[in-house]
Design an enzyme around this catalytic site. Structure first.
Site, PDB file in Angstrom:
ATOM      1  N   SER A  49     -51.220  10.001  -2.493  1.00  0.00           N
ATOM      2  CA  SER A  49     -51.355   8.686  -2.599  1.00  0.00           C
ATOM      3  C   SER A  49     -53.388   9.274  -2.231  1.00  0.00           C
ATOM      4  O   SER A  49     -54.227   8.576  -2.970  1.00  0.00           O
ATOM      5  CB  SER A  49     -50.593   8.324  -1.577  1.00  0.00           C
ATOM      6  OG  SER A  49     -51.283   8.734  -0.481  1.00  0.00           O
ATOM      7  N   CYS A  79     -43.301   6.308  -3.612  1.00  0.00           N
ATOM      8  CA  CYS A  79     -43.703   7.474  -2.784  1.00  0.00           C
ATOM      9  C   CYS A  79     -45.030   6.784  -2.372  1.00  0.00           C
ATOM     10  O   CYS A  79     -45.553   6.014  -1.703  1.00  0.00           O
ATOM     11  CB  CYS A  79     -43.080   8.634  -3.188  1.00  0.00           C
ATOM     12  SG  CYS A  79     -42.950   9.639  -1.582  1.00  0.00           S
ATOM     13  N   ARG A 133     -41.404  14.636   0.811  1.00  0.00           N
ATOM     14  CA  ARG A 133     -42.735  13.533   1.716  1.00  0.00           C
ATOM     15  C   ARG A 133     -42.987  13.080   1.996  1.00  0.00           C
ATOM     16  O   ARG A 133     -43.943  11.395   1.623  1.00  0.00           O
ATOM     17  CB  ARG A 133     -43.963  15.054   2.088  1.00  0.00           C
ATOM     18  CG  ARG A 133     -43.849  16.194   2.370  1.00  0.00           C
ATOM     19  CD  ARG A 133     -45.145  16.936   1.897  1.00  0.00           C
ATOM     20  NE  ARG A 133     -45.792  15.957   2.885  1.00  0.00           N
ATOM     21  CZ  ARG A 133     -45.557  16.550   4.354  1.00  0.00           C
ATOM     22  NH1 ARG A 133     -44.797  17.658   5.180  1.00  0.00           N
ATOM     23  NH2 ARG A 133     -47.218  15.797   5.051  1.00  0.00           N
ATOM     24  N   HIS A 168     -37.530   8.969  -5.083  1.00  0.00           N
ATOM     25  CA  HIS A 168     -38.262   9.433  -6.188  1.00  0.00           C
ATOM     26  C   HIS A 168     -36.582   8.410  -7.289  1.00  0.00           C
ATOM     27  O   HIS A 168     -35.747   9.478  -7.490  1.00  0.00           O
ATOM     28  CB  HIS A 168     -37.862  10.762  -6.720  1.00  0.00           C
ATOM     29  CG  HIS A 168     -39.767  10.643  -5.261  1.00  0.00           C
ATOM     30  ND1 HIS A 168     -40.541  10.856  -6.144  1.00  0.00           N
ATOM     31  CD2 HIS A 168     -39.952  11.056  -4.289  1.00  0.00           C
ATOM     32  CE1 HIS A 168     -41.685  11.393  -6.067  1.00  0.00           C
ATOM     33  NE2 HIS A 168     -41.632  11.253  -4.655  1.00  0.00           N
ATOM     34  N   GLU A 170     -37.123   8.670 -10.234  1.00  0.00           N
ATOM     35  CA  GLU A 170     -36.854   9.194 -11.312  1.00  0.00           C
ATOM     36  C   GLU A 170     -36.303  11.110 -11.751  1.00  0.00           C
ATOM     37  O   GLU A 170     -36.434  11.405 -12.208  1.00  0.00           O
ATOM     38  CB  GLU A 170     -38.045   8.969 -11.504  1.00  0.00           C
ATOM     39  CG  GLU A 170     -39.477  10.034 -11.283  1.00  0.00           C
ATOM     40  CD  GLU A 170     -39.971   9.240  -9.220  1.00  0.00           C
ATOM     41  OE1 GLU A 170     -39.281   8.697  -9.022  1.00  0.00           O
ATOM     42  OE2 GLU A 170     -40.984  10.643  -9.139  1.00  0.00           O
TER      43      GLU A 170
HETATM   44  N1  GLN Z   1     -46.788  12.518   1.207  1.00  0.00           N
HETATM   45  C1  GLN Z   1     -47.671  11.767  -0.470  1.00  0.00           C
HETATM   46  C2  GLN Z   1     -48.495  11.324   0.425  1.00  0.00           C
HETATM   47  O1  GLN Z   1     -49.232  10.951   1.393  1.00  0.00           O
HETATM   48  C3  GLN Z   1     -46.788  11.394  -0.959  1.00  0.00           C
HETATM   49  C4  GLN Z   1     -45.407  12.432  -1.288  1.00  0.00           C
HETATM   50  C5  GLN Z   1     -44.733  11.932  -2.818  1.00  0.00           C
HETATM   51  O2  GLN Z   1     -44.933  11.064  -3.928  1.00  0.00           O
HETATM   52  N2  GLN Z   1     -43.461  12.895  -3.011  1.00  0.00           N
HETATM   53  O3  GLN Z   1     -49.234  10.570  -0.695  1.00  0.00           O
END
Ligand code: GLN
Length: 191
Positions: A49, A79, A133, A168, A170
């Protein structure tokens, strides 16, 4: 139905495959000119992100996309995409679009920081869920509909035109979440 896919970074091709399978037409958003195309919905994929937030600003996509979301363009964030939409990020600095009244916690789902798979109910239907994550939603504002909770954590929610999942969808074969998003787009088209 035309869906714009933020394609700066991360897991966007899998979203395209899923949405195409469901009959939607996807196009990739990489630069400002791509926003001149008609768009019925927007997907903000998983990835990182902070990197996406930086690129959105550098490429001057941030403001026009934020305006479109605020005007009601259906947006689906998975996510990292959830983190882009969250109004507050408890442990991750300033928000990006900040258009959805939820508080998210970064890299913090459950006891596991890495990837894991599980099964859970989304909108009352049991589906496979892949977490990488992942963030989770710590609290929601008025009018936010909670669509999924896993181990006591909110992992999917909707507010008006915005849909988020910490997992996710997808990356599995199950299309329920994408179908739900396409239904949000259809609703908007009817009103
Ligand atoms: N940990 C990621 C973040 O902080 C997000 C992880 C993901 O999109 N699979 O952006």
């Amino acid at each position: 139905m035309k869906v714009g896919m933020l394609a700066l970074q991360g897991a966007f091709t899998e979203h395209e495959d899923m949405l195409s399978r469901l009959g939607a037409e996807c196009f990739e958003i990489r630069r400002k000119q791509d926003l001149t195309r008609p768009m019925d919905g927007l997907v903000l994929p998983g990835g990182e992100s902070t990197v996406m937030g930086k690129l959105l600003r550098e490429l001057e996509l941030f403001q026009p996309l934020k305006e479109k979301i605020l005007e009601g363009l259906p947006a689906f964030g998975t996510c990292a995409g959830l983190l882009l939409l969250a109004e507050t990020i408890e442990n991750g600095g300033s928000p990006c679009f900040g258009t959805m009244p939820i508080t998210a916690v970064r890299n913090a789902y459950g006891r596991q920081l890495g990837s894991f798979q599980t099964q859970g109910a989304f909108d009352g239907r049991e589906i496979p869920m892949t977490f990488i994550r992942a963030p989770y939603v710590k609290s929601v504002g008025a009018g936010v509909e909670i669509l999924s909770e896993t181990d006591g954590r909110i992992t999917a929610a909707r507010w008006r035109n915005q849909l988020v999942t910490a997992f996710h969808p997808e990356l599995t074969k199950e299309a329920a979440v994408h179908q739900y998003f396409l239904a949000i787009i259809s609703e908007g088209m009817k009103s």
